[in-house]
Scaffold this active site. Structure first.
Site, PDB file in Angstrom:
ATOM      1  CE1 TYR A  64       0.136   2.007   4.633  1.00 45.64           C
ATOM      2  CE2 TYR A  64       0.514  -0.287   4.221  1.00 45.64           C
ATOM      3  CZ  TYR A  64       0.557   0.620   5.213  1.00 45.64           C
ATOM      4  OH  TYR A  64       1.087   0.958   6.318  1.00 45.64           O
TER       5      TYR A  64
ATOM      6  CG  ASN B 285      -9.223  -1.019  11.401  1.00 48.36           C
ATOM      7  OD1 ASN B 285      -9.428   0.534  10.409  1.00 48.36           O
ATOM      8  ND2 ASN B 285      -7.937  -1.212  11.421  1.00 48.36           N
TER       9      ASN B 285
ATOM     10  CE  LYS C  46      -9.516   2.600  17.789  1.00 51.51           C
ATOM     11  NZ  LYS C  46      -8.813   1.266  17.945  1.00 51.51           N
TER      12      LYS C  46
ATOM     13  CG  ASN D 157     -15.952  -3.744  35.886  1.00 50.67           C
ATOM     14  OD1 ASN D 157     -15.717  -5.162  35.079  1.00 50.67           O
ATOM     15  ND2 ASN D 157     -15.030  -3.312  36.400  1.00 50.67           N
ATOM     16  N   GLY D 158     -20.284  -2.709  32.925  1.00 50.88           N
ATOM     17  CA  GLY D 158     -21.343  -2.005  32.960  1.00 50.88           C
ATOM     18  C   GLY D 158     -21.243  -0.749  33.262  1.00 50.88           C
TER      19      GLY D 158
ATOM     20  CB  ALA E 197      -3.744   7.249  14.855  1.00 48.39           C
TER      21      ALA E 197
ATOM     22  CG  ASP F  67      -3.245   0.270  13.103  1.00 50.35           C
ATOM     23  OD1 ASP F  67      -4.692   0.268  13.136  1.00 50.35           O
ATOM     24  OD2 ASP F  67      -2.394   0.591  12.719  1.00 50.35           O
TER      25      ASP F  67
END
Length: 306
Positions: A87, A164, A224, A235-236, A255, A257
């Site tokens: 990429y 993602n 995020k 925990n709720g 960022a 990741d």
């Protein structure tokens, strides 16, 4: 020895080095997470990367790169005829866009063999995957991977999942949403980005995202939000973290990741949700201050010790 295993696609990364020059790196969302987890975890934790690469020369750079940086290569599979994807990063005012060449990536075959999947996920206390991990697989491979992770969770492993969303990798948005939902049902921790969730599920606020993943069974959810306030649920109880200093980005690649890796390392070593979110933000803030997805591991290790 405790084990953190991240599973997905490792690619070659081309990032601008100025003018007509390009810098070649090795990255990928789940590899980036493994990198930052390795930097932040103590030495009594082993970190390994599970993927599939080719037997060609460029593919074989990857195990060497991983080993040199303390990331285990025993879960790197090889394919006899395929290679790794590539990429290219383009930047506009620090925001990145990508051009991909990955259609024949060897990683697309990593879930073809159930025995290999068992080996990839064996003896891990934390297993991390992403929506990209699922998107590159054929439908049968997605099902096989989710089934194996469900089994590992029943055996006591913590399953971490970053949805993602990369819409171009999926057949359509509905299949993406359905698959991400199914994966979330077997996840202990879900680490979504709000922009993705709004696009895939129509969420109107991060709290919508929190509520949806909690209803699916996730014990912890951290949303995020592109540098804005972070919402966390455990925990709720839902907490808002909005005291972070804003950083002008040079390059936002990696960022989320890096946040994931640092956050999971903190949780693995007994930190509170607030402490884990704080470390995740600190590491991500450093990452967006330079070009490329990976910054030197020693830099992050110094940050984690503070």
């Amino acid at each position: 020895m405790m084990r953190f295993v991240s599973i997905g696609e490792c690619m070659l990364e081309l990032a601008s080095a100025g003018g007509e020059l390009w810098r070649l790196g090795i990255a990928g969302d789940t590899l980036n997470t493994a990198w930052y987890a390795r930097a932040c975890l103590p030495s009594d934790w082993a970190v390994a990367y599970g993927t599939c690469i080719g037997t060609d020369e460029v593919s074989q750079r990857i195990p060497k790169f991983l080993a040199e940086n303390g990331i285990g290569t025993d879960r790197v599979l090889t394919h006899p005829t395929r290679s790794v994807g590539l990429y290219l990063i383009s930047l506009t005012k620090g925001e990145r866009s990508f051009s991909y060449w990955r259609e024949t990536s060897a990683a697309r075959t990593l879930a073809d063999d159930p025995d290999q999947l068992l080996a990839l996920t064996a003896e891990a206390q934390i297993l991390h995957v992403s929506g990209i991990t699922l998107a590159i697989l054929p439908p049968a491979g997605r099902t096989a991977l989710i089934d194996i992770l469900r089994q590992r969770k029943s055996e006591g492993a913590m399953i971490s999942f970053d949805p993602n969303l990369r819409q171009k990798l999926w057949e359509n948005l509905q299949i993406a949403a359905d698959t991400l939902t199914e994966m979330a049902r077997v996840s202990t921790i879900v680490l979504p980005s709000f922009d993705d969730e709004r696009r895939a599920f129509g969420d109107t606020s991060p709290r919508d995202t929190i509520n949806r993943y909690a209803a699916l069974g996730a014990e912890s959810v951290v949303v995020k939000n592109g540098g804005a306030e972070v919402l966390g649920h455990q925990n709720g109880e839902t907490q808002i973290f909005d005291h972070f200093e804003q950083v002008e980005p040079v390059d936002t690649t990696g960022a989320g990741d890096s946040f994931n890796g640092a956050f999971l390392a903190a949780i693995a070593t007994g930190a509170s949700l607030a402490q884990a979110v704080g470390l995740g933000h600190q590491v991500a803030a450093q990452v967006i201050g330079q070009k490329g997805a990976l910054i030197p591991m020693e830099t992050i290790k110094r940050q984690a010790r503070k």
